[in-house]
Design a protein around this motif. Structure first.
Motif, short mmCIF file in Angstrom:
data_model
loop_
_atom_site.label_atom_id
_atom_site.label_comp_id
_atom_site.label_asym_id
_atom_site.label_seq_id
_atom_site.Cartn_x
_atom_site.Cartn_y
_atom_site.Cartn_z
N GLN A 71 -24.51 -84.13 65.88
CA GLN A 71 -25.14 -84.76 64.66
C GLN A 71 -25.62 -86.26 64.91
OE1 GLN A 71 -25.59 -83.20 61.87
NE2 GLN A 71 -24.43 -81.51 62.60
N PRO A 116 -30.03 -80.81 64.88
CA PRO A 116 -28.37 -81.02 65.48
C PRO A 116 -28.33 -79.78 66.43
CG PRO A 116 -28.16 -80.12 63.12
CD PRO A 116 -29.68 -80.43 63.43
N THR A 148 -23.78 -78.20 68.85
CA THR A 148 -24.65 -79.17 67.96
C THR A 148 -24.06 -80.44 68.21
OG1 THR A 148 -22.96 -78.82 66.04
CG2 THR A 148 -24.86 -77.55 66.39
#
Length: 288
Positions: free
Chosen positions: A116, A98, A114
């Motif tokens: 996801q 991520p 990041t």
């Protein structure tokens, strides 16, 4: 997806943490995230940070020499502050995790950017003018300062559904799928109502709902901008978005959903459509 309230709170928080700091280094851990090559990302290294701001859903870190690191967090992006980073014998390597960017400040602190999930849409740009970023160049009015006169002008003669209009970034910058559902519920308007057909009373209700919904969400985001609970707090505060099958907190009617190929909307039939149910297909009309 982070929308205007979350991005504004992040910008404010980052501005506080970056005050008086120098951007020592930027590690690019996902090569696809960087959308520009000139100036190179290394041009940011050693630059004093002048400000951190927002354009719609875009974050803008500005250096003293006039360079801009612009970030769009897309659907699953986020930024987390670290007081320090763990010591490593080897530099970080680009991978499939991520972590997309790491921003090192001169005092040893910094930020991890990041994203996801497997669909990677987070984007970073290094530019001399934020309007060189295509998405920023076309942004519409900022809803936080929207006047009733501006909203009247934006809707006059526009034969578009309100849901579509509210989420069009070239019309209003920063409202996404979640808060558009909440705004329309607060204004007691159907997501399929045409902008051109709004009465003065409905326009006033829509304007009030935009300001109140985003204002309350911004207050919550400011309180939790550095907390792991921000996303759960956002979800728990929703009246209809993401609450299909649950009772409307205003009238108790079951919240309904309309699902599209890659998104959905939620609404309350009693509060918004006079009890009528919207057919669950992209070009649906109100069921008779």
């Amino acid at each position: 997806m982070p929308e205007l309230p979350e991005v504004e709170a992040l910008a404010e928080r980052m501005a506080e943490l970056c005050a008086g700091r120098v951007l020592a280094r930027v590690d690019v851990l996902s090569f696809q995230v960087l959308k520009t090559f000139d100036p190179p990302v290394t041009a940011l290294h050693g630059q004093a940070i002048r400000a951190v701001g927002r354009h719609g859903k875009f974050l803008d870190l500005v250096t003293a020499d006039g360079l801009h690191l612009v970030l769009h967090l897309a659907r699953a992006g986020w930024i987390r502050h670290h007081a320090s980073f763990p010591a490593r014998s080897q530099p970080l390597k680009a991978g499939r995790g991520p972590l997309a960017l790491r921003l090192h400040l001169d005092d040893g602190s910094g930020f991890d950017v990041t994203e996801q999930g497997t669909t990677k849409r987070l984007a970073a740009y290094v530019v001399t003018d934020p309007h060189q970023v295509p998405g920023i160049e076309k942004l519409g009015a900022d809803p936080l300062g929207l006047t009733i006169e501006q909203l009247t002008a934006l809707t006059a003669g526009v034969r578009r559904r309100l849901k579509t209009l509210l989420t069009d970034q070239t019309v209003l910058a920063g409202i996404g799928n979640a808060y558009s559902d909440e705004i329309l519920h607060a204004a007691r308007l159907s997501p399929y109502a045409l902008a051109a057909g709004l009465t003065p009373e409905q326009l006033a209700a829509l304007h009030a709902a935009i300001r109140a919904t985003l204002g309350a969400a911004l207050d919550r985001a400011r309180a939790g901008a550095a907390a792991d609970t921000l996303k759960s707090d956002k979800k728990s505060a929703m009246a209809v978005h993401g609450r299909e099958g649950l009772p409307c907190p205003v009238c108790g009617e079951t919240v309904r959903s309309v699902n599209f190929a890659d998104s959905s909307l939620q609404y309350c039939p009693h509060c918004q459509t006079g009890g009528r149910v919207l057919a669950d297909r992209r070009l649906s009309r109100l069921l008779k």
